[in-house]
Design a protein around this motif. Sequence first.
Motif, mmCIF file in Angstrom:
data_model
loop_
_atom_site.group_PDB
_atom_site.id
_atom_site.type_symbol
_atom_site.label_atom_id
_atom_site.label_comp_id
_atom_site.label_asym_id
_atom_site.label_seq_id
_atom_site.Cartn_x
_atom_site.Cartn_y
_atom_site.Cartn_z
ATOM 1 N N PHE A 35 0.859 -1.182 0.000
ATOM 2 C CA PHE A 35 0.000 0.000 0.000
ATOM 3 C C PHE A 35 0.891 1.226 0.000
ATOM 4 O O PHE A 35 2.051 1.178 0.388
ATOM 5 N N ASP A 36 0.328 2.335 -0.470
ATOM 6 C CA ASP A 36 1.124 3.547 -0.675
ATOM 7 C C ASP A 36 0.915 4.598 0.405
ATOM 8 O O ASP A 36 1.807 5.398 0.666
ATOM 9 N N MET A 37 -0.267 4.619 1.011
ATOM 10 C CA MET A 37 -0.536 5.567 2.088
ATOM 11 C C MET A 37 -1.437 4.888 3.100
ATOM 12 O O MET A 37 -2.100 3.892 2.803
ATOM 13 N N SER A 38 -1.453 5.431 4.291
ATOM 14 C CA SER A 38 -2.327 4.915 5.343
ATOM 15 C C SER A 38 -2.733 6.063 6.251
ATOM 16 O O SER A 38 -2.096 7.125 6.268
ATOM 17 N N CYS A 39 -3.792 5.864 6.994
ATOM 18 C CA CYS A 39 -4.229 6.873 7.958
ATOM 19 C C CYS A 39 -5.160 6.209 8.965
ATOM 20 O O CYS A 39 -5.733 5.146 8.701
ATOM 21 N N ALA A 40 -5.296 6.834 10.112
ATOM 22 C CA ALA A 40 -6.267 6.398 11.112
ATOM 23 C C ALA A 40 -6.947 7.637 11.670
ATOM 24 O O ALA A 40 -6.268 8.605 12.056
ATOM 25 N N TYR A 41 -8.267 7.624 11.685
ATOM 26 C CA TYR A 41 -9.044 8.745 12.211
ATOM 27 C C TYR A 41 -9.981 8.261 13.307
ATOM 28 O O TYR A 41 -10.569 7.174 13.214
ATOM 29 N N LEU A 42 -10.120 9.082 14.330
ATOM 30 C CA LEU A 42 -11.145 8.888 15.332
ATOM 31 C C LEU A 42 -12.353 9.713 14.898
ATOM 32 O O LEU A 42 -12.249 10.936 14.738
ATOM 33 N N PHE A 43 -13.482 9.047 14.705
ATOM 34 C CA PHE A 43 -14.717 9.710 14.292
ATOM 35 C C PHE A 43 -15.715 9.678 15.443
ATOM 36 O O PHE A 43 -15.997 8.616 16.013
ATOM 37 N N ARG A 44 -16.246 10.855 15.789
ATOM 38 C CA ARG A 44 -17.292 10.973 16.803
ATOM 39 C C ARG A 44 -18.387 11.870 16.265
ATOM 40 O O ARG A 44 -18.117 12.864 15.589
ATOM 41 N N PHE A 45 -19.615 11.551 16.582
ATOM 42 C CA PHE A 45 -20.731 12.330 16.063
ATOM 43 C C PHE A 45 -20.640 13.776 16.516
ATOM 44 O O PHE A 45 -20.471 14.064 17.704
ATOM 45 N N ASP A 46 -20.736 14.676 15.539
ATOM 46 C CA ASP A 46 -20.831 16.113 15.804
ATOM 47 C C ASP A 46 -19.596 16.679 16.505
ATOM 48 O O ASP A 46 -19.670 17.690 17.193
ATOM 49 N N GLN A 47 -18.452 16.020 16.321
ATOM 50 C CA GLN A 47 -17.193 16.546 16.826
ATOM 51 C C GLN A 47 -16.143 16.414 15.728
ATOM 52 O O GLN A 47 -16.233 15.518 14.889
ATOM 53 N N PRO A 48 -15.160 17.287 15.698
ATOM 54 C CA PRO A 48 -14.141 17.208 14.650
ATOM 55 C C PRO A 48 -13.434 15.864 14.636
ATOM 56 O O PRO A 48 -13.230 15.245 15.683
ATOM 57 N N ALA A 49 -13.078 15.391 13.457
ATOM 58 C CA ALA A 49 -12.306 14.160 13.345
ATOM 59 C C ALA A 49 -10.921 14.388 13.937
ATOM 60 O O ALA A 49 -10.398 15.500 13.943
ATOM 61 N N VAL A 50 -10.324 13.312 14.457
ATOM 62 C CA VAL A 50 -8.982 13.380 15.032
ATOM 63 C C VAL A 50 -8.070 12.453 14.227
ATOM 64 O O VAL A 50 -8.353 11.260 14.093
ATOM 65 N N LEU A 51 -7.003 13.001 13.681
ATOM 66 C CA LEU A 51 -6.037 12.202 12.930
ATOM 67 C C LEU A 51 -5.114 11.501 13.924
ATOM 68 O O LEU A 51 -4.266 12.126 14.551
ATOM 69 N N LEU A 52 -5.286 10.197 14.068
ATOM 70 C CA LEU A 52 -4.475 9.413 14.996
ATOM 71 C C LEU A 52 -3.170 8.941 14.368
ATOM 72 O O LEU A 52 -2.188 8.723 15.073
ATOM 73 N N HIS A 53 -3.208 8.742 13.055
ATOM 74 C CA HIS A 53 -2.008 8.253 12.354
ATOM 75 C C HIS A 53 -1.933 8.906 10.988
ATOM 76 O O HIS A 53 -2.858 8.796 10.190
ATOM 77 N N ASP A 54 -0.852 9.602 10.727
ATOM 78 C CA ASP A 54 -0.616 10.250 9.439
ATOM 79 C C ASP A 54 0.387 9.423 8.653
ATOM 80 O O ASP A 54 1.595 9.548 8.834
ATOM 81 N N GLY A 55 -0.138 8.575 7.789
ATOM 82 C CA GLY A 55 0.702 7.778 6.920
ATOM 83 C C GLY A 55 0.628 8.233 5.485
ATOM 84 O O GLY A 55 0.825 7.437 4.553
ATOM 85 N N TYR A 56 0.331 9.537 5.293
ATOM 86 C CA TYR A 56 0.224 10.094 3.939
ATOM 87 C C TYR A 56 1.592 10.343 3.319
ATOM 88 O O TYR A 56 1.698 10.677 2.143
ATOM 89 N N LYS A 57 2.631 10.239 4.103
ATOM 90 C CA LYS A 57 4.022 10.324 3.628
ATOM 91 C C LYS A 57 4.326 11.630 2.905
ATOM 92 O O LYS A 57 5.076 11.661 1.928
ATOM 93 N N GLY A 58 3.712 12.704 3.390
ATOM 94 C CA GLY A 58 3.973 14.017 2.828
ATOM 95 C C GLY A 58 3.322 14.279 1.490
ATOM 96 O O GLY A 58 3.558 15.323 0.879
ATOM 97 N N MET A 59 2.471 13.359 1.019
ATOM 98 C CA MET A 59 1.851 13.509 -0.297
ATOM 99 C C MET A 59 0.556 14.310 -0.255
ATOM 100 O O MET A 59 -0.009 14.632 -1.296
ATOM 101 N N VAL A 60 0.065 14.625 0.945
ATOM 102 C CA VAL A 60 -1.180 15.365 1.084
ATOM 103 C C VAL A 60 -0.890 16.719 1.728
ATOM 104 O O VAL A 60 -0.292 16.774 2.810
#
Length: 268
Positions: A35-60
């Motif tokens: 795989f080329d990129m990865s990410c992990a987000y915490l999603f909660r209703f009506d609250q901002p998403a939280v980026l737990l893991h940034d595996g975008y490798k500087g491409m985003v």
Amino acid sequence: MNNQEASRVAGVIAAVGTAALGQSLCNLLEGDVRFDMSCAYLFRFDQPAVLLHDGYKGMVPTKTLSAYVRGGYLLDPFYVACMNQHPAGLWRMSELAPDSFFSSGFAISPDLHPCVSSTHGSLVEELGYIIPLQAHTAVVFSLMKAQNHGPFADAEIRRLQTLAPIVNRAFEAHWRLRPEEPGSAPDAPDSHLESAFVDILQGQLTDAQRYIAKLILQGHSNASIAHLLGISEGTVKVHKHNIYQRLQISSNSDLFRLFIGYISQSGR
């Protein structure tokens, strides 16, 4: 399990409760899966998403990730699935996406959707582990593959499914330690309208019209909206006409631009 794999699993255990968990899981998976990129987000209703893991490798670009966290995630099929208590496990984006999602403004927007933020269409497939944590709260751990590398092979999918219990338990343990201080999950309002959608359209549309506008933004066709609401496609078209008139717009693209404008303003 060989010594190398055992060492990688041990690395995952050691990383629980730390910022290194996402990378440790990538180390475990990438031995058998490309795989080329990865990410992990915490999603909660009506609250901002939280980026737990940034595996975008500087491409985003940072501005794209910022826009996504501020509100773009509301249009992400993985977020929508989590808020609708979709079963845990490994899922393809295409299995969760509405019928018109891949031609929607969000799916092709390099300013809001991280998966196309480098080069339009650069990613052909996204897989995600959905890990429910409590009511209206979940983690999604995603892997993405570039177009020139083709889709995930059947053997890779089987391998990822085999490792699903490790991924799930790792994030469940991570959540119990609450390194992000997540707080309690809010109750979902009866209207099923997140505040961002309400803020954009408050005072201009009825509750029913706002809900239909939300479905349009998430990538549902007239037929899909009709099916979800138990009404005819003709009635959906009437609602859309009235929505366009009230907002003084003429297309789904104009509606998406309103959404983009709101997300941009909220970041100032």
